[in-house]
Design an enzyme around this catalytic site. Structure first.
Site, mmCIF file in Angstrom:
data_model
loop_
_atom_site.group_PDB
_atom_site.id
_atom_site.type_symbol
_atom_site.label_atom_id
_atom_site.label_comp_id
_atom_site.label_asym_id
_atom_site.label_seq_id
_atom_site.Cartn_x
_atom_site.Cartn_y
_atom_site.Cartn_z
ATOM 1 C CB CYS A 63 -0.981 -0.009 1.176
ATOM 2 S SG CYS A 63 -0.199 -0.035 2.807
ATOM 3 C CG HIS B 71 -4.342 -0.126 3.995
ATOM 4 N ND1 HIS B 71 -3.572 -0.819 3.100
ATOM 5 C CD2 HIS B 71 -5.482 0.210 3.329
ATOM 6 C CE1 HIS B 71 -4.217 -0.904 1.933
ATOM 7 N NE2 HIS B 71 -5.373 -0.286 2.054
ATOM 8 C CD GLU C 262 -7.862 -0.542 -0.787
ATOM 9 O OE1 GLU C 262 -7.379 -0.452 0.348
ATOM 10 O OE2 GLU C 262 -9.063 -0.732 -1.009
#
Length: 159
Positions: free
Chosen positions: A75, A120, A132
């Site tokens: 990510c 994240h 993402e």
């Protein structure tokens, strides 16, 4: 969808104190064509280039710790390398990408803004969507929940 960050999830994260992002004047943005056919406006050329760079990685496999564009990304690798291609260096780890200015609410998000959790990070592409590094890199609706991680906030790296 979604994957862990380099941190492996992380515990409590303190929210940095940053200035609030200033909304751009209408009509001053840079147009981006999204894969769904919509056209959106990023606040500036750097954000537009970062979004285009991230979109170019759609379908790339998730690799924990990955920063190899076109090969494997995690990510924060996706967001860091996409902004790097746009000429702006941002930190490597997801929870450290709380940079630039804070965007106070979801309805003020613009393409290029980052959605950050304790482990994240995702990038807003516009039209209510974010990109993402799940498995693979994919586009989905903007959200503030992610596998029990602490939501930190919305950030505009370009201020």
């Amino acid at each position: 969808a979604g994957g862990g960050g380099y941190s492996g999830g992380g515990g409590a994260v303190t929210k940095p104190r940053l200035p609030v992002a200033i909304p751009p004047q209408p009509g001053t943005g840079v147009k981006i064509n999204l894969p769904n056919g919509q056209t959106v406006e990023a606040p500036n050329e750097t954000a537009a280039k970062a979004v285009r760079a991230a979109i170019s990685q759609l379908g790339v496999p998730y690799v924990w710790g990955g920063t190899a564009r076109g090969v494997g990304l995690d990510c924060s690798g996706l967001t860091m390398t996409s902004y790097g291609e746009a000429g702006l260096e941002i930190p490597r780890l997801a929870q450290q990408q709380t940079v630039g200015a804070e965007v106070p609410s979801q309805d003020q998000l613009l393409p290029g803004d980052l959605v950050v959790w304790s482990g994240h990070v995702a990038m807003v592409v516009g039209d209510g969507l974010m990109i993402e590094a799940g498995d693979p890199v994919q586009i989905g609706p903007i959200r503030t929940t992610n596998a029990g991680q602490q939501f930190i906030g919305f950030y505009r790296p370009t201020g």
